[in-house]
Design an enzyme around this catalytic site. Structure first.
Site, PDB file in Angstrom:
ATOM      1  CE1 TYR A 141      45.101  43.094  41.564  1.00  0.00           C
ATOM      2  CE2 TYR A 141      44.015  42.235  43.180  1.00  0.00           C
ATOM      3  CZ  TYR A 141      44.537  42.158  42.222  1.00  0.00           C
ATOM      4  OH  TYR A 141      44.028  41.049  41.181  1.00  0.00           O
ATOM      5  CG  ASP A 223      54.574  43.352  26.230  1.00  0.00           C
ATOM      6  OD1 ASP A 223      55.696  43.322  26.935  1.00  0.00           O
ATOM      7  OD2 ASP A 223      54.384  44.073  25.281  1.00  0.00           O
ATOM      8  CG  ASP A 247      45.038  38.651  39.421  1.00  0.00           C
ATOM      9  OD1 ASP A 247      44.621  37.584  39.947  1.00  0.00           O
ATOM     10  OD2 ASP A 247      44.215  39.267  38.583  1.00  0.00           O
TER      11      ASP A 247
HETATM   12  C1  IPM Z   1      43.651  35.704  43.070  1.00  0.00           C
HETATM   13  C2  IPM Z   1      42.547  36.221  42.711  1.00  0.00           C
HETATM   14  C3  IPM Z   1      42.089  37.414  43.815  1.00  0.00           C
HETATM   15  C4  IPM Z   1      43.117  38.472  43.049  1.00  0.00           C
HETATM   16  C5  IPM Z   1      40.458  37.755  43.558  1.00  0.00           C
HETATM   17  C6  IPM Z   1      39.777  36.807  44.075  1.00  0.00           C
HETATM   18  C7  IPM Z   1      40.464  39.162  44.498  1.00  0.00           C
HETATM   19  O1  IPM Z   1      42.101  36.374  41.532  1.00  0.00           O
HETATM   20  O2  IPM Z   1      44.303  35.409  44.158  1.00  0.00           O
HETATM   21  O3  IPM Z   1      44.383  35.699  41.969  1.00  0.00           O
HETATM   22  O4  IPM Z   1      42.695  39.242  42.031  1.00  0.00           O
HETATM   23  O5  IPM Z   1      44.025  38.569  43.703  1.00  0.00           O
HETATM   24 MG    MG Z   2      43.749  35.888  40.293  1.00  0.00          MG
END
Ligand code: IPM
Ligand code: MG
Length: 364
Positions: A141, A223, A247
């Site tokens: 990220y 996985d 995520d």
């Molecule tokens: C989460 C969401 C967020 C992320 C998005 C909205 C940026 O999917 O909090 O899991 O990817 O972290």
């Molecule tokens: Mg998410």
């Protein structure tokens, strides 16, 4: 005790579910005599409309002055243009980075009265009680380089999965600390058969484990973990993993509980542990559900349970957190159901009625 809480309702159903969590906090303050000073601010699309940015410096400063942040949800079709200069989600990412919220806790607990509301067989999900600890301010990220450019052969883009040993160590400690208070089993999820950052992750995890002889550590490839999560979810106690893996795995894991409307989360700036509190941001894991907004439909339970996590991790109010969690169970046991968890024999209620019911139980 007195606490300052920044409240960021955000977009879509965010304001409605946050209002119910606030109602429950007020019930807690009545019963236990605490004072929660609430300071409202804008985030996401609401902030874009107000000031052109998804998170203003003022709102970030406001959050920094408080003990904790309670957030609803961000996003909606109005701000969805892929070419837009600013997106509601930027507000969330700026909060995570700006408040150094490196540890994202996403518990998934299957309530016995809701085992039939999932798409999986009841015997698979019954008894699921797991906690995903997702690293939140590093990895794919935020890693650099992160860009898109025009090369001679066409357009190219890169994102980078970058981790330092310090970042890995502090998130692993959160995993171990929380596992200590649970069933003492920690699964560290990586892709060490392919990724260099995962090989470092695995090595650091093994080193940190030396400080926690009472916790059983297992390494699992991401996985295989995705598979295991739906094949035998009761296998897991605490999982700890990289930002992007977390995520994806947490969306998958949320389906074990039937509805995202039931699941809270905490994002912490410190390691919670025996008696220690940390600054944190608390939000439901569901999104802004724009189609449900303004209709008194959304399930407020995820946000109310996020409020309980806030009491536990940022206020040190363990008993009060337990009272809120018990009140949620009592409301569900009495048959109260929002549309997303409606079943035979349940009574359909709206957002406000569910909040009233839970707040009433807290006061009782
Ligand atoms: C989460 C969401 C967020 C992320 C998005 C909205 C940026 O999917 O909090 O899991 O990817 O972290
Ligand atoms: Mg998410």
């Amino acid at each position: 005790m007195k606490f300052s809480i920044a409240v960021l309702p955000g977009d879509g159903v965010g304001p409605e579910v946050v209002a119910e969590a606030v109602k429950v906090l007020e019930a807690v303050s009545q019963r236990f005599g605490h004072e929660f000073r609430l300071h409202y601010g804008a985030v996401g699309g609401a902030a874009i409309d107000e000031s052109g940015v998804a998170l203003s410096d003022d709102t970030l400063r406001l959050c920094k002055r408080c003990h904790a942040v309670l957030l609803g949800a961000v996003g909606g079709p109005k701000w969805d243009d892929p070419l837009a200069r600013v997106r509601p989600e930027d507000g969330l990412l700026a909060l995570r980075k700006g408040l150094r919220l490196f540890a994202n806790l996403r518990p998934v607990k299957v309530f016995p009265m809701l085992v039939d509301s999932t798409t999986l067989k009841p015997e698979i999900v019954r008894g699921v009680d797991l906690l995903v600890v997702r690293e939140l301010t590093g990895g794919l990220y935020f890693g650099r380089p992160k860009k898109r450019w025009q090369a001679a052969t066409g357009r190219r883009a890169v994102d980078s999965m970058v981790y330092s040993e310090k970042e890995i160590e502090r998130i692993l400690r959160v995993g171990f600390e929380l596992a200590m208070g649970r069933r003492r089993k920690l699964v560290s999820v990586d892709k060490a058969n392919v990724l260099e950052s995962s090989r470092l992750w695995r090595q650091v995890a093994t080193e940190v484990a030396v400080d926690y002889p009472g916790v059983e550590l297992e390494h699992m490839l991401v996985d295989a973990c995705a598979m295991r999560l739906i094949q035998r979810p009761t296998y897991f106690d605490v999982l700890v993993t990289e930002n992007t893996f977390g995520d994806i795995l947490t969306d998958e894991a949320s389906m074990l509980a039937g509805s995202m409307g039931m699941l809270p989360s905490a994002s912490l700036a410190g390691v919670p542990g025996a008696g220690a509190t940390a600054f944190g941001l608390y939000e439901p894991i569901h999104g802004s559900a724009p189609r449900r907004a303004g209709q008194n439909m959304a399930n407020p339970v995820a946000t109310i349970l996020s409020g309980a996590m806030m009491l536990r991790y940022s206020c040190g109010l363990e008993e009060e957190a337990g009272v809120v969690e018990d009140a949620v169970i009592a409301a569900l046991e009495s048959g109260c159901r929002t549309y997303d968890i409606m079943d035979e024999g349940g009574t359909m209620v709206g957002t406000r009625e569910m909040g009233d019911r839970i707040a009433g139980r807290v006061k009782a």
